[in-house]
Design an enzyme around this catalytic site. Structure first.
Site, mmCIF file in Angstrom:
data_model
loop_
_atom_site.group_PDB
_atom_site.id
_atom_site.type_symbol
_atom_site.label_atom_id
_atom_site.label_comp_id
_atom_site.label_asym_id
_atom_site.label_seq_id
_atom_site.Cartn_x
_atom_site.Cartn_y
_atom_site.Cartn_z
ATOM 1 N N ASN A 1 0.874 -1.172 0.000
ATOM 2 C CA ASN A 1 0.000 0.000 0.000
ATOM 3 C C ASN A 1 0.914 1.227 0.000
ATOM 4 O OD1 ASN A 1 -1.768 2.060 0.489
ATOM 5 N ND2 ASN A 1 -2.423 1.341 2.519
ATOM 6 N N TRP A 2 1.022 1.836 -1.159
ATOM 7 C CA TRP A 2 1.970 2.952 -1.298
ATOM 8 C C TRP A 2 1.435 4.228 -0.640
ATOM 9 C CZ3 TRP A 2 3.962 2.559 -7.104
ATOM 10 C CH2 TRP A 2 4.558 1.299 -7.281
ATOM 11 N N LYS A 3 0.175 4.202 -0.248
ATOM 12 C CA LYS A 3 -0.467 5.371 0.389
ATOM 13 C C LYS A 3 -0.259 6.622 -0.489
ATOM 14 C CE LYS A 3 -0.166 3.126 4.826
ATOM 15 N NZ LYS A 3 -0.042 3.227 6.286
ATOM 16 N N HIS B 1 -9.471 1.293 4.969
ATOM 17 C CA HIS B 1 -8.200 1.469 5.683
ATOM 18 C C HIS B 1 -8.429 2.414 6.874
ATOM 19 C CE1 HIS B 1 -4.081 2.498 6.622
ATOM 20 N NE2 HIS B 1 -3.735 1.416 5.944
ATOM 21 N N GLU C 1 -6.733 4.746 8.032
ATOM 22 C CA GLU C 1 -6.452 6.163 7.767
ATOM 23 C C GLU C 1 -7.672 6.834 7.135
ATOM 24 O OE1 GLU C 1 -2.824 5.403 5.653
ATOM 25 O OE2 GLU C 1 -1.882 4.855 7.553
ATOM 26 N N GLU D 1 -5.254 -4.879 10.645
ATOM 27 C CA GLU D 1 -4.224 -3.861 10.854
ATOM 28 C C GLU D 1 -4.524 -3.105 12.145
ATOM 29 O OE1 GLU D 1 -2.219 -2.582 6.927
ATOM 30 O OE2 GLU D 1 -4.029 -1.407 7.130
ATOM 31 N N GLY E 1 2.634 2.384 10.902
ATOM 32 C CA GLY E 1 3.567 3.498 10.757
ATOM 33 C C GLY E 1 4.300 3.848 12.040
ATOM 34 N N SER F 1 3.586 -1.996 10.366
ATOM 35 C CA SER F 1 5.040 -2.022 10.581
ATOM 36 C C SER F 1 5.701 -3.328 10.164
ATOM 37 C CB SER F 1 5.383 -1.683 12.038
ATOM 38 O OG SER F 1 4.949 -0.377 12.339
ATOM 39 N N GLY G 1 3.010 -1.079 4.316
ATOM 40 C CA GLY G 1 3.001 0.346 3.993
ATOM 41 C C GLY G 1 4.408 0.818 3.661
ATOM 42 N N GLY G 2 5.071 1.431 4.639
ATOM 43 C CA GLY G 2 6.394 2.037 4.440
ATOM 44 C C GLY G 2 7.392 1.169 3.688
HETATM 45 P P1 13P Z 1 3.147 0.509 7.703
HETATM 46 O O1 13P Z 1 3.662 -0.781 7.128
HETATM 47 O O2 13P Z 1 3.856 1.719 7.192
HETATM 48 O O3 13P Z 1 3.048 0.444 9.185
HETATM 49 O O4 13P Z 1 1.630 0.667 7.163
HETATM 50 C C1 13P Z 1 0.765 -0.396 7.273
HETATM 51 C C2 13P Z 1 -0.470 -0.090 6.511
HETATM 52 O O5 13P Z 1 -1.223 0.775 6.895
HETATM 53 C C3 13P Z 1 -0.713 -0.846 5.271
HETATM 54 O O6 13P Z 1 -1.992 -0.611 4.792
#
Ligand code: 13P
Length: 258
Positions: free
Chosen positions: A9-11, A97, A99, A169, A175, A215, A236-237
């Site tokens: 997930n590149w956000k 998600h 967020e 999640e 994050g 994470s 994510g990251g």
């Molecule tokens: P991180 O891997 O950056 O913690 O993000 C997880 C996430 O929200 C994937 O959708």
């Protein structure tokens, strides 16, 4: 047999050019033997779906979006429909998600409408659920997860449910660098399975994928992906670095589905 799924997930990261480069770098870093065993999914920002689709064509990588709207078309400025995603080459969509739930006030009702629309269009929804730190500390997290699942899956038929992927999640692990412990992850995946079994039956849960997200990186992926009941990861990251993301996918390819 269930295939593990590693989703990036590149956000809201990567410019158009950076998205093209990242997808090229992933193609050159991932081996065929990994793709033979694991589904590897890229979810770039909407604006880069076209270029990533073109870049990964024929590579075996899969494409998804990070969001979708629940109407077919019309006066919904700024929104993107499920059919549009299909036409751009997407197979998957991340839905609900945390967020979006938190920052964009996405409700369980909206999430349910999105799942219906996505399934109608033939896309695979990756339904995200997870509790906040407060909900975990107050020990109400199981109730929170049960409600998120029950509301999101309202009137989703058994046949439709066969396509749904769940991503657990915990919000406190996203994050933050604080991933949930393997025992916590396994316990929650078992709980999610029990809730879905209550809503449907064991035939559904036997084949259902439950990903963990929060994470996940190339250092902890082996341990997390080996935890009982973990069918993959939503990253994510670490999905923004080709080497790290491909190393996570490689770990997934070397672990048996339990
Ligand atoms: P991180 O891997 O950056 O913690 O993000 C997880 C996430 O929200 C994937 O959708």
């Amino acid at each position: 047999m269930r295939r593990k799924l590693i989703a990036g997930n590149w956000k809201m990261n990567t410019s158009y050019k950076e998205a093209e480069k990242l997808s090229k770098d992933i193609i050159s870093s991932i081996s065929k033997s990994v793709l033979d065993k694991v589904d590897v999914l890229l979810c770039p920002p909407f604006i880069s779906i076209g270029i990533v689709s073109k870049t990964i064509k024929g590579s075996g990588l899969k494409l998804g979006a990070q969001n979708v709207y629940f109407e077919n078309n019309g006066a919904f400025t700024g929104e993107i429909s499920a059919e549009m995603l299909v036409s751009a080459g997407c197979e998957y969509v991340i839905i609900g998600h945390s967020e979006r739930r938190k920052l964009l006030h996405e409700t369980d009702k909206m999430i349910n409408k999105k799942i219906h629309k996505v399934l109608e269009a033939g896309l695979i929804p990756v339904l995200c659920i997870g509790e906040s730190l407060e909900e975990r500390e107050d020990e109400i997290f199981e109730g929170v997860i049960e409600k998120q699942l029950t509301d999101a899956l309202q009137n989703i038929s058994k046949q439709e449910m066969e396509k749904v992927v769940i991503a657990y999640e915990p919000v406190w692990a996203i994050g933050t660098g604080l991933n949930a412990a393997p025992e916590q992850i396994s316990a929650m995946h078992r709980f999610i399975s029990e809730v879905v079994e209550k809503l449907y039956d064991s035939e559904i849960t036997e084949n259902m994928l439950i990903l963990y997200g929060g994470s996940v990186n190339e250092k902890n992926s082996k341990e997390i992906l080996s935890a009982c009941g973990v069918d993959g990861a939503l990253v994510g990251g670490a999905s923004l670095k080709a080497a790290a993301f491909c190393s996570i996918a490689k770990d997934a390819s070397e672990i048996k589905v339990t």
